[in-house]
Design an enzyme around this catalytic site. Structure first.
Site, PDB file in Angstrom:
ATOM      1  N   GLY A  49       0.719  -1.291   0.144  1.00  0.00           N
ATOM      2  CA  GLY A  49      -0.023  -0.093   0.024  1.00  0.00           C
ATOM      3  C   GLY A  49       0.752   1.428  -0.252  1.00  0.00           C
ATOM      4  O   GLY A  49       2.037   1.242  -0.272  1.00  0.00           O
ATOM      5  N   CYS A  68       2.136   2.860   2.655  1.00  0.00           N
ATOM      6  CA  CYS A  68       2.873   2.784   3.424  1.00  0.00           C
ATOM      7  C   CYS A  68       4.327   2.434   3.117  1.00  0.00           C
ATOM      8  O   CYS A  68       5.324   3.275   3.185  1.00  0.00           O
ATOM      9  CB  CYS A  68       2.523   2.171   4.771  1.00  0.00           C
ATOM     10  SG  CYS A  68       3.447   2.022   5.932  1.00  0.00           S
ATOM     11  N   GLY A  76       1.303  23.208   4.921  1.00  0.00           N
ATOM     12  CA  GLY A  76       0.600  22.441   5.875  1.00  0.00           C
ATOM     13  C   GLY A  76       1.956  21.664   6.743  1.00  0.00           C
ATOM     14  O   GLY A  76       2.987  21.387   6.371  1.00  0.00           O
ATOM     15  N   LEU A 101       6.261  18.208   7.812  1.00  0.00           N
ATOM     16  CA  LEU A 101       7.479  18.412   8.411  1.00  0.00           C
ATOM     17  C   LEU A 101       8.467  17.451   8.364  1.00  0.00           C
ATOM     18  O   LEU A 101       9.812  17.659   8.308  1.00  0.00           O
ATOM     19  CB  LEU A 101       7.072  18.539   9.893  1.00  0.00           C
ATOM     20  CG  LEU A 101       6.155  19.769  10.403  1.00  0.00           C
ATOM     21  CD1 LEU A 101       5.921  19.586  11.782  1.00  0.00           C
ATOM     22  CD2 LEU A 101       6.809  21.106   9.762  1.00  0.00           C
ATOM     23  N   ARG A 120      -4.777  13.747   4.324  1.00  0.00           N
ATOM     24  CA  ARG A 120      -5.288  12.690   3.710  1.00  0.00           C
ATOM     25  C   ARG A 120      -6.692  12.545   3.668  1.00  0.00           C
ATOM     26  O   ARG A 120      -7.276  12.983   4.550  1.00  0.00           O
ATOM     27  CB  ARG A 120      -4.526  11.590   3.701  1.00  0.00           C
ATOM     28  CG  ARG A 120      -2.949  11.705   3.719  1.00  0.00           C
ATOM     29  CD  ARG A 120      -2.247  10.388   4.048  1.00  0.00           C
ATOM     30  NE  ARG A 120      -2.503   9.220   3.048  1.00  0.00           N
ATOM     31  CZ  ARG A 120      -1.877   9.103   1.812  1.00  0.00           C
ATOM     32  NH1 ARG A 120      -1.014  10.002   1.552  1.00  0.00           N
ATOM     33  NH2 ARG A 120      -2.306   8.008   1.094  1.00  0.00           N
ATOM     34  N   MET A 130      -5.214   8.368  10.910  1.00  0.00           N
ATOM     35  CA  MET A 130      -4.722   7.785   9.837  1.00  0.00           C
ATOM     36  C   MET A 130      -3.287   7.517  10.029  1.00  0.00           C
ATOM     37  O   MET A 130      -2.201   7.910   9.709  1.00  0.00           O
ATOM     38  CB  MET A 130      -5.197   8.611   8.644  1.00  0.00           C
ATOM     39  CG  MET A 130      -6.135   8.877   8.118  1.00  0.00           C
ATOM     40  SD  MET A 130      -6.322   9.723   6.737  1.00  0.00           S
ATOM     41  CE  MET A 130      -8.207   9.487   6.025  1.00  0.00           C
ATOM     42  N   HIS A 178      -0.251   1.533  11.942  1.00  0.00           N
ATOM     43  CA  HIS A 178      -0.045   0.792  13.096  1.00  0.00           C
ATOM     44  C   HIS A 178      -1.708   0.816  13.715  1.00  0.00           C
ATOM     45  O   HIS A 178      -2.152  -0.330  14.274  1.00  0.00           O
ATOM     46  CB  HIS A 178       0.661   1.155  14.444  1.00  0.00           C
ATOM     47  CG  HIS A 178       0.933   2.746  14.649  1.00  0.00           C
ATOM     48  ND1 HIS A 178       1.484   3.399  13.918  1.00  0.00           N
ATOM     49  CD2 HIS A 178       0.314   3.436  15.754  1.00  0.00           C
ATOM     50  CE1 HIS A 178       1.470   4.795  14.551  1.00  0.00           C
ATOM     51  NE2 HIS A 178       0.652   4.516  15.659  1.00  0.00           N
ATOM     52  N   HIS A 204      22.011   1.983  32.307  1.00  0.00           N
ATOM     53  CA  HIS A 204      22.646   3.214  32.187  1.00  0.00           C
ATOM     54  C   HIS A 204      23.759   3.055  31.397  1.00  0.00           C
ATOM     55  O   HIS A 204      24.283   1.807  31.320  1.00  0.00           O
ATOM     56  CB  HIS A 204      23.143   3.819  33.471  1.00  0.00           C
ATOM     57  CG  HIS A 204      23.839   5.036  33.388  1.00  0.00           C
ATOM     58  ND1 HIS A 204      23.343   6.295  33.070  1.00  0.00           N
ATOM     59  CD2 HIS A 204      25.207   5.063  33.456  1.00  0.00           C
ATOM     60  CE1 HIS A 204      24.589   7.000  33.105  1.00  0.00           C
ATOM     61  NE2 HIS A 204      25.395   6.479  33.278  1.00  0.00           N
TER      62      HIS A 204
END
Length: 464
Positions: free
Chosen positions: A40, A42, A178, A184, A271, A317, A320, A443
């Site tokens: 798709g 993605c 946008g 971004l 979208r 949208m 996951h 750590h």
């Protein structure tokens, strides 16, 4: 008797995950997909290729700005755009071929072509009609535009997210319409590659829906990285001529009008569900006002035997989220109990630094009138983050004031997209901030910042 127990329309994250889970549950399963490759939006023109370019451009940034600080002396790196695109395409190929392998492994039939539903229990692909006891619509979404804005990906001047992943060359200047996740992320890619990027946003803040403190910090960091922002600006029109583009906008605060010019305009205005051609109207499938397919709590449409998931239905949208719904609806079809906890779906922006969030924001809790407390810790107090030049940002945990139960978390900093899942697991099990605070964290790791924020919900962080 039906030819298949389940036919899934769409092979994106929701569709292919649903199909695999159906097959694992013993259901004879087929997937309809019109692309030449599975995965798709993605895997082909979304999540995966954009992350490849983000990684490549971040590596360039490291070489240009941080190698010398670490005692690494190299020649000034050059950008081979064709090779970078080839790398991106190779990443796509590896992932899409991986889905093909999973289909073969799970004996899932790929019905190649674009599908429609002529009647309940029937799916038409090309000239062939296939029977199915159950049909799952996982048709995904497509980029949306604005009035007065015409996208032409082939021209490479005014493009959407798909076109921005395959520009013929790195532009000297770019206007991004946008200031959401897509704008971004891709704006960040090109800014690192040397493009002068200006982001034009209708609202007076970036990343709509995110924590306001994160929004302010994120914008400040991106501005330091070279992105310019024009906020509160309503785009009136875009024009393309002689390989250049212009954007005319009107400032909402005073109605003043201005025009920006650039080599390229990226339209990243969100979208919309992609359901055209499925035949839903003639079937009588009920729709939501904003074009999503209406479903009940078990992802069923009003037409028996037809389900819908992912970007085609309401909700964020996110790949996951679609995957979770795909697994859940497979369980329902198999006669089991499918469940999605919509209160624990993380969101991530994969810039540098990354931004991640899950659960409630402070603004939402205030609107609900819920008493809460805040535990916050800066990455400047995290030794690992400072060692890799990523001390900017913070972890913020929101917990119920009385019970200490975690209600949400917001992270801006290194590996935020991975760190957020410690909070997701905690919220899934109803954990308190103290539970995280009392858990030993290795750590030096970035995750110590999460523990410190949890400690800050109580008696106080150690390294603050």
């Amino acid at each position: 008797m039906a030819e298949f127990d389940v036919i899934v329309i769409g092979a994106g994250p929701g569709g292919y995950v649903c199909a695999i889970r159906c097959a694992q549950l013993g259901l004879k399963t087929a997937v309809v997909e019109g692309r030449d490759t599975l995965g798709g939006t993605c895997l082909n023109v979304g999540c995966i290729p954009s992350k490849a370019l983000l990684h490549a451009s971040h590596s360039l940034h490291e070489a240009e700005h941080n190698f010398a600080k670490m005692g690494l002396t190299v020649a000034k790196p050059k950008v081979d755009w064709k090779q970078m695109l080839a790398y991106k395409d190779d990443v796509i190929g590896q992932n899409t071929k991986g889905i093909e392998f999973l289909f073969k492994k799970n004996k899932i039939t790929w019905l190649k072509g674009w599908g429609s539903i002529p009647e309940p229990g029937k799916v038409k692909v090309g000239d062939e009609i296939h029977g199915a006891k159950n049909i799952v619509i996982a048709s995904g979404s497509e980029p949306s535009s604005l009035p007065g804005v015409t996208v032409d990906n082939d021209g490479g001047v005014i493009v959407d997210s798909t076109g921005a992943l395959a520009l013929p060359k790195v532009p000297k200047s770019m206007i991004v319409i946008g200031a959401g996740v897509i704008g971004l992320e891709l704006g960040s890619v090109y800014a690192r590659l040397g493009t002068k990027v200006t982001v034009v946003e209708y609202l007076d803040h970036i990343t709509p829906g995110m924590d306001t403190e994160v929004q302010r910090t994120f914008q400040r960091i991106l501005s330091k990285q070279g992105l310019d922002f024009v906020l509160g600006a309503a785009v009136q029109e875009t024009k393309a001529a002689k390989g250049k583009a212009s954007v005319t906008y009107k400032l909402r605060k005073d109605d003043s009008e201005a025009t920006l010019e650039a080599d390229c305009v990226l339209v990243a205005t969100g979208r919309r569900p992609f359901t055209a051609g499925l035949g839903l109207e003639s079937l009588g499938v009920e729709m939501e006002p904003r074009g999503q397919i209406r479903i009940d709590d078990h992802w069923r449409t009003n037409v028996p035997g037809i389900y819908a998931i992912g970007d085609a239905v309401k909700g964020p949208m996110l790949a996951h989220k679609a995957e979770d719904e795909g697994m859940a609806v497979a369980e329902v079809i198999a006669g089991r109990h499918g469940h999605v906890n919509y209160g624990v779906i993380p969101s991530v922006i994969y810039t540098t630094p990354e931004v991640a969030a899950v659960g409630k924001t402070e603004q939402q809790l205030k609107e609900e009138g819920r008493a809460y407390k805040v535990g916050k810790f800066s990455f400047m107090g995290n030794g690992r983050a400072k060692a890799v030049f990523q001390g900017e940002g913070f972890v913020k945990i929101l917990a119920d004031k009385e019970t200490d139960r975690i209600l949400g978390a917001h992270i801006i900093g290194p590996a935020a997209g991975d760190l957020i899942h410690e909070i997701c697991v905690a919220m899934e099990f109803g954990a308190s901030a103290e539970d995280i605070a009392l858990t030993c964290h290795a750590h030096p790791t970035y995750s110590e910042a999460v523990r410190e924020a949890a400690l800050a919900c109580g008696d106080g962080a150690i390294h603050a």
